[in-house]
Design a protein around this motif. Structure first.
Motif, PDB file in Angstrom:
ATOM      1  N   UNK A   1       0.813  -1.215   0.000  1.00 17.23           N
ATOM      2  CA  UNK A   1       0.000   0.000   0.000  1.00 17.23           C
ATOM      3  C   UNK A   1       0.851   1.273   0.000  1.00 17.23           C
ATOM      4  N   UNK A   2       2.083   1.150   0.487  1.00 18.92           N
ATOM      5  CA  UNK A   2       3.015   2.287   0.439  1.00 18.92           C
ATOM      6  C   UNK A   2       3.216   2.721  -1.018  1.00 18.92           C
ATOM      7  N   UNK A   3       3.331   1.727  -1.917  1.00 25.57           N
ATOM      8  CA  UNK A   3       3.569   2.058  -3.319  1.00 25.57           C
ATOM      9  C   UNK A   3       2.335   2.665  -3.974  1.00 25.57           C
ATOM     10  N   UNK A   4       1.144   2.239  -3.529  1.00 26.58           N
ATOM     11  CA  UNK A   4      -0.082   2.841  -4.073  1.00 26.58           C
ATOM     12  C   UNK A   4      -0.077   4.338  -3.788  1.00 26.58           C
ATOM     13  N   UNK A   5       0.285   4.693  -2.557  1.00 26.11           N
ATOM     14  CA  UNK A   5       0.316   6.111  -2.190  1.00 26.11           C
ATOM     15  C   UNK A   5       1.461   6.821  -2.899  1.00 26.11           C
ATOM     16  N   UNK A   6       2.635   6.183  -2.929  1.00 28.76           N
ATOM     17  CA  UNK A   6       3.803   6.795  -3.597  1.00 28.76           C
ATOM     18  C   UNK A   6       3.473   7.100  -5.056  1.00 28.76           C
ATOM     19  N   UNK A   7       2.743   6.190  -5.692  1.00 32.45           N
ATOM     20  CA  UNK A   7       2.379   6.384  -7.095  1.00 32.45           C
ATOM     21  C   UNK A   7       1.328   7.482  -7.251  1.00 32.45           C
ATOM     22  N   UNK A   8       0.268   7.410  -6.431  1.00 38.09           N
ATOM     23  CA  UNK A   8      -0.808   8.407  -6.534  1.00 38.09           C
ATOM     24  C   UNK A   8      -0.275   9.815  -6.259  1.00 38.09           C
ATOM     25  N   UNK A   9       0.683   9.920  -5.325  1.00 40.61           N
ATOM     26  CA  UNK A   9       1.224  11.234  -4.962  1.00 40.61           C
ATOM     27  C   UNK A   9       2.446  11.603  -5.812  1.00 40.61           C
ATOM     28  N   UNK A  10       2.858  10.702  -6.711  1.00 35.89           N
ATOM     29  CA  UNK A  10       4.018  10.931  -7.596  1.00 35.89           C
ATOM     30  C   UNK A  10       5.270  11.275  -6.802  1.00 35.89           C
ATOM     31  N   UNK A  11       5.540  10.447  -5.779  1.00 36.34           N
ATOM     32  CA  UNK A  11       6.725  10.651  -4.945  1.00 36.34           C
ATOM     33  C   UNK A  11       7.972  10.196  -5.705  1.00 36.34           C
ATOM     34  N   UNK A  12       9.132  10.729  -5.306  1.00 37.43           N
ATOM     35  CA  UNK A  12      10.379  10.415  -6.008  1.00 37.43           C
ATOM     36  C   UNK A  12      10.926   9.050  -5.599  1.00 37.43           C
ATOM     37  N   UNK A  13      10.778   8.698  -4.319  1.00 37.85           N
ATOM     38  CA  UNK A  13      11.318   7.429  -3.810  1.00 37.85           C
ATOM     39  C   UNK A  13      10.790   7.189  -2.405  1.00 37.85           C
ATOM     40  N   UNK A  14      10.977   5.953  -1.942  1.00 38.16           N
ATOM     41  CA  UNK A  14      10.617   5.593  -0.565  1.00 38.16           C
ATOM     42  C   UNK A  14      11.876   5.076   0.113  1.00 38.16           C
TER      43      UNK A  14
END
Lengths: 111, 151
Positions: A55-68
């Protein structure tokens, strides 16, 4: 600063999503609460957290984050890594805690 | 097909997604698909960001609390309307549920970083209009409106 530059500087492990290592970093957000990140992180941020599930990646993708960055020697679950590859968002790891790695990122961005 | 042309020719586009309660593996997929469509329609990125926050939070609420749910998204030239109708336990006290920090999520859900009591407040602050109706032991309906003209 790109994600790959941060990887070198902070000696981070690249777990997955290496196709996104050229992503540009504009900021950071440190939190383990998903709705906090959803509500407050900006596009291009690096998300520093101990959460390591898909689910971390779902949010990272929706928010267009650079990295986790997963802190305290944690590592991503298999389906998180798969999603990171699909999304092109690097999942990185550090032995440091959230406070220390946040400080390194903050200083790097404000140098 | 160029969706932006399609958008000019037709008054409204309509999408429907089904959600299963407890299915965290697929949580966020509807939000992701709607985001792609709105991008193709050349909707203002600031509005897309707001819609995505609303929809993701509402989607996760269904996954975390309800048994099943249906998301209806309608986009026309004026607004994006999202209705999430779930079958589930319902919310006995909506004003309590709206309070920041209040959550009835299970310990397992909280361990994943959900259930911080921030979802509904996040929706409220990102939607132009937000309505929630619930019947205990039947389900909850959430209606979210974002106007395209208020970029």
């Amino acid at each position: 600063m790109t994600v790959s530059e941060l990887v070198k500087k902070a000696e981070l492990t690249v777990f997955a999503g290496s196709n996104g290592l050229n992503n540009e970093i504009v900021g950071g957000y440190t939190s383990d609460l998903l709705s906090d990140v959803m509500g407050n992180a900006d596009a291009g941020c690096v998300w520093i957290t101990l959460q390591s599930h898909k689910n971390v990646m779902a949010i990272a993708s929706l928010k267009e984050l650079a990295a986790v960055i997963i802190v305290n020697s944690g590592s991503p679950e298999a389906d998180m890594s798969e999603q990171a590859e699909k999304e092109g968002i690097p999942v990185l790891g550090t032995t440091l805690g959230a406070f220390e790695i946040s400080g390194i990122l903050y200083n790097s961005l404000n140098a | 097909m160029d969706l932006s042309q399609c958008f000019n020719n037709y008054f409204a586009m309509h999408f429907k997604y089904e959600i299963q309660g407890g299915d965290f593996t697929n949580a966020g997929q509807a939000s992701s698909q709607v985001k792609q469509v709105l991008k193709q329609l050349n909707v203002d990125p600031k509005l897309i960001k707001r819609v995505v926050v609303c929809l993701y939070e509402a989607e996760v609420n269904v996954v975390a609390h309800a048994w099943s749910g249906v998301i209806d998204v309608e986009v026309n030239t004026e607004r994006i309307q999202i209705v999430l109708a779930d079958k589930g336990p319902g919310i006995p006290d909506i004003s309590l549920a709206m309070q920041k920090g209040f959550s009835t999520a299970s310990p397992q859900v909280r361990e994943m970083g959900f259930g911080a009591g921030m979802g509904l407040p996040n929706i409220e602050s990102n939607a132009d209009e937000f309505r929630i109706n619930s019947k205990v032991n039947e389900g909850t309906t959430v209606e979210i409106m974002v106007y395209l003209s208020q970029a």
